[in-house]
Design a protein around this motif. Sequence first.
Motif, PDB file in Angstrom:
ATOM      1  N   ALA A 235     -21.507  84.638  65.496  1.00 50.82           N
ATOM      2  CA  ALA A 235     -21.641  83.189  65.600  1.00 50.82           C
ATOM      3  C   ALA A 235     -20.293  82.609  66.006  1.00 50.82           C
ATOM      4  O   ALA A 235     -19.232  83.220  65.797  1.00 50.82           O
ATOM      5  N   LYS A 236     -20.327  81.432  66.590  1.00 48.68           N
ATOM      6  CA  LYS A 236     -19.107  80.804  67.063  1.00 48.68           C
ATOM      7  C   LYS A 236     -18.290  80.293  65.892  1.00 48.68           C
ATOM      8  O   LYS A 236     -18.827  79.687  64.960  1.00 48.68           O
ATOM      9  N   HIS A 237     -16.988  80.531  65.934  1.00 43.61           N
ATOM     10  CA  HIS A 237     -16.105  80.072  64.874  1.00 43.61           C
ATOM     11  C   HIS A 237     -15.897  78.556  65.003  1.00 43.61           C
ATOM     12  O   HIS A 237     -15.861  78.001  66.105  1.00 43.61           O
ATOM     13  N   LYS A 238     -15.733  77.916  63.870  1.00 40.04           N
ATOM     14  CA  LYS A 238     -15.529  76.471  63.860  1.00 40.04           C
ATOM     15  C   LYS A 238     -14.111  76.141  64.301  1.00 40.04           C
ATOM     16  O   LYS A 238     -13.157  76.834  63.917  1.00 40.04           O
ATOM     17  N   ASP A 239     -13.982  75.085  65.078  1.00 40.52           N
ATOM     18  CA  ASP A 239     -12.657  74.637  65.490  1.00 40.52           C
ATOM     19  C   ASP A 239     -12.087  73.692  64.439  1.00 40.52           C
ATOM     20  O   ASP A 239     -12.682  73.449  63.379  1.00 40.52           O
ATOM     21  N   GLY A 240     -10.907  73.129  64.721  1.00 35.80           N
ATOM     22  CA  GLY A 240     -10.245  72.276  63.740  1.00 35.80           C
ATOM     23  C   GLY A 240     -11.003  71.002  63.439  1.00 35.80           C
ATOM     24  O   GLY A 240     -11.023  70.537  62.284  1.00 35.80           O
ATOM     25  N   TRP A 241     -11.675  70.420  64.437  1.00 35.14           N
ATOM     26  CA  TRP A 241     -12.410  69.175  64.204  1.00 35.14           C
ATOM     27  C   TRP A 241     -13.626  69.421  63.319  1.00 35.14           C
ATOM     28  O   TRP A 241     -13.930  68.603  62.433  1.00 35.14           O
ATOM     29  N   GLU A 242     -14.315  70.515  63.530  1.00 32.79           N
ATOM     30  CA  GLU A 242     -15.473  70.820  62.692  1.00 32.79           C
ATOM     31  C   GLU A 242     -15.058  71.145  61.256  1.00 32.79           C
ATOM     32  O   GLU A 242     -15.730  70.748  60.293  1.00 32.79           O
ATOM     33  N   LYS A 243     -13.932  71.837  61.096  1.00 29.21           N
ATOM     34  CA  LYS A 243     -13.434  72.092  59.749  1.00 29.21           C
ATOM     35  C   LYS A 243     -13.000  70.803  59.058  1.00 29.21           C
ATOM     36  O   LYS A 243     -13.184  70.645  57.841  1.00 29.21           O
ATOM     37  N   MET A 244     -12.452  69.872  59.829  1.00 33.26           N
ATOM     38  CA  MET A 244     -12.056  68.591  59.248  1.00 33.26           C
ATOM     39  C   MET A 244     -13.279  67.810  58.777  1.00 33.26           C
ATOM     40  O   MET A 244     -13.270  67.207  57.700  1.00 33.26           O
ATOM     41  N   ASP A 245     -14.369  67.816  59.565  1.00 34.86           N
ATOM     42  CA  ASP A 245     -15.590  67.132  59.150  1.00 34.86           C
ATOM     43  C   ASP A 245     -16.175  67.752  57.891  1.00 34.86           C
ATOM     44  O   ASP A 245     -16.657  67.037  56.997  1.00 34.86           O
ATOM     45  N   ASP A 246     -16.121  69.086  57.793  1.00 34.74           N
ATOM     46  CA  ASP A 246     -16.613  69.744  56.581  1.00 34.74           C
ATOM     47  C   ASP A 246     -15.755  69.377  55.373  1.00 34.74           C
ATOM     48  O   ASP A 246     -16.285  69.185  54.258  1.00 34.74           O
ATOM     49  N   TYR A 247     -14.449  69.258  55.579  1.00 35.07           N
ATOM     50  CA  TYR A 247     -13.574  68.903  54.461  1.00 35.07           C
ATOM     51  C   TYR A 247     -13.809  67.458  54.025  1.00 35.07           C
ATOM     52  O   TYR A 247     -13.806  67.156  52.826  1.00 35.07           O
ATOM     53  N   TYR A 248     -14.034  66.563  54.987  1.00 33.57           N
ATOM     54  CA  TYR A 248     -14.355  65.176  54.632  1.00 33.57           C
ATOM     55  C   TYR A 248     -15.677  65.094  53.883  1.00 33.57           C
ATOM     56  O   TYR A 248     -15.823  64.312  52.920  1.00 33.57           O
ATOM     57  N   THR A 249     -16.640  65.889  54.290  1.00 36.64           N
ATOM     58  CA  THR A 249     -17.925  65.909  53.582  1.00 36.64           C
ATOM     59  C   THR A 249     -17.754  66.402  52.149  1.00 36.64           C
ATOM     60  O   THR A 249     -18.371  65.879  51.219  1.00 36.64           O
ATOM     61  N   TYR A 250     -16.887  67.398  51.960  1.00 34.17           N
ATOM     62  CA  TYR A 250     -16.622  67.889  50.615  1.00 34.17           C
ATOM     63  C   TYR A 250     -15.921  66.824  49.775  1.00 34.17           C
ATOM     64  O   TYR A 250     -16.256  66.624  48.592  1.00 34.17           O
ATOM     65  N   LEU A 251     -14.971  66.119  50.354  1.00 35.59           N
ATOM     66  CA  LEU A 251     -14.259  65.100  49.594  1.00 35.59           C
ATOM     67  C   LEU A 251     -15.194  63.963  49.188  1.00 35.59           C
ATOM     68  O   LEU A 251     -15.117  63.449  48.064  1.00 35.59           O
ATOM     69  N   ARG A 252     -16.075  63.550  50.063  1.00 31.91           N
ATOM     70  CA  ARG A 252     -16.974  62.431  49.766  1.00 31.91           C
ATOM     71  C   ARG A 252     -18.104  62.827  48.821  1.00 31.91           C
ATOM     72  O   ARG A 252     -18.752  61.952  48.248  1.00 31.91           O
ATOM     73  N   SER A 253     -18.350  64.119  48.689  1.00 34.83           N
ATOM     74  CA  SER A 253     -19.416  64.557  47.791  1.00 34.83           C
ATOM     75  C   SER A 253     -18.935  64.845  46.374  1.00 34.83           C
ATOM     76  O   SER A 253     -19.728  65.259  45.528  1.00 34.83           O
ATOM     77  N   ARG A 254     -17.646  64.638  46.107  1.00 34.18           N
ATOM     78  CA  ARG A 254     -17.138  64.903  44.753  1.00 34.18           C
ATOM     79  C   ARG A 254     -17.641  63.851  43.768  1.00 34.18           C
ATOM     80  O   ARG A 254     -17.855  62.691  44.118  1.00 34.18           O
ATOM     81  N   GLN A 255     -17.825  64.298  42.571  1.00 32.75           N
ATOM     82  CA  GLN A 255     -18.281  63.414  41.488  1.00 32.75           C
ATOM     83  C   GLN A 255     -17.408  63.606  40.269  1.00 32.75           C
ATOM     84  O   GLN A 255     -16.824  64.686  40.064  1.00 32.75           O
ATOM     85  N   ILE A 256     -17.334  62.554  39.475  1.00 33.29           N
ATOM     86  CA  ILE A 256     -16.579  62.626  38.220  1.00 33.29           C
ATOM     87  C   ILE A 256     -17.507  63.196  37.154  1.00 33.29           C
ATOM     88  O   ILE A 256     -18.582  62.649  36.881  1.00 33.29           O
ATOM     89  N   LYS A 257     -17.092  64.283  36.554  1.00 31.01           N
ATOM     90  CA  LYS A 257     -17.942  64.965  35.582  1.00 31.01           C
ATOM     91  C   LYS A 257     -18.055  64.130  34.296  1.00 31.01           C
ATOM     92  O   LYS A 257     -17.065  63.535  33.829  1.00 31.01           O
ATOM     93  N   TYR A 258     -19.252  64.080  33.739  1.00 27.56           N
ATOM     94  CA  TYR A 258     -19.567  63.345  32.515  1.00 27.56           C
ATOM     95  C   TYR A 258     -19.257  61.863  32.633  1.00 27.56           C
ATOM     96  O   TYR A 258     -18.832  61.197  31.688  1.00 27.56           O
ATOM     97  N   SER A 259     -19.424  61.298  33.845  1.00 30.37           N
ATOM     98  CA  SER A 259     -19.188  59.862  34.011  1.00 30.37           C
ATOM     99  C   SER A 259     -20.430  59.088  33.619  1.00 30.37           C
ATOM    100  O   SER A 259     -21.536  59.603  33.490  1.00 30.37           O
ATOM    101  N   ILE A 260     -20.222  57.788  33.465  1.00 34.48           N
ATOM    102  CA  ILE A 260     -21.349  56.919  33.070  1.00 34.48           C
ATOM    103  C   ILE A 260     -22.195  56.614  34.294  1.00 34.48           C
ATOM    104  O   ILE A 260     -21.686  56.202  35.321  1.00 34.48           O
TER     105      ILE A 260
END
Length: 260
Positions: A235-260
């Motif tokens: 399969a084709k390896h991801k370039d820097g822009w695709e890795k950046m989009d994946d990292y942004y998706t990971y950052l936006r999907s974070r949640q605070i554990k045991y939050s209200i």
Amino acid sequence: MLKRGISLVSAARLVHSGPDGCSLVRTTIQSTNLSNEEKWKRREQFGKPTIQRIEKLSSKVYFSPEWPLDKRPNGDEGPVNPLMNYGTTPEKWEYYNKVVWPPNYIVPETGLPKPKEVFHCRQSIHYSPKRMWHSCQFAKRMNVDEAILQLRYKLTKGCLILAEVLEEAKDRAKNEFHIEYPSEMYIAEAFPIQSEIVKGARRAAREQWSTIRYRYIHLYVRLEEGQGPSYKGRAKHKDGWEKMDDYYTYLRSRQIKYSI
């Protein structure tokens, strides 16, 4: 009838029986003016596990001769041992050439026509499988004429042997399988498998003896019609822009554990 405005399309209807006994019709409409990158994006779907435990495979749409399980594939006499000749063998590799698909068959998973393939194998080559692996990785996913030209410049035994095997496969594509343009095929697969080891002995001083292993390999080649991808791996390896989009998706999907 196809809608007006869709040009150069090919439709295929695959009929197979469903779990309730009724016939299911799958219609696949595919535009033929796709780019090579778009075609390989569709073909990368084969690597994704889509079949679940509750799903059923479609019925057999191709013809293949029956494999005699009560006889050895190489014609030797004696009882059949299931632990022998496991994995890829020259007999199994040649068996793929006997499979007949329907004319103008459309692959349901991608909506693309099934390309023509040629399976070829040269047996019992006196060469190391590890050294031949480098030559196969160099020529993989290249056009067959370009690969033969480049391998001729590399004055190593493995590259010269692989160039000869590619010439044989190209001749089979033209003379045996009647492919009109064999020069427009690319190397889909090329790999060696060790077949046998012949042991010898070497005598040194003071009655010292050492074992010499003469390794033999089977070289498997599969040519496929069309233009190969621009990358070497599965399969084709991801370039820097695709890795950046994946990292942004990971950052936006974070949640605070045991939050209200």
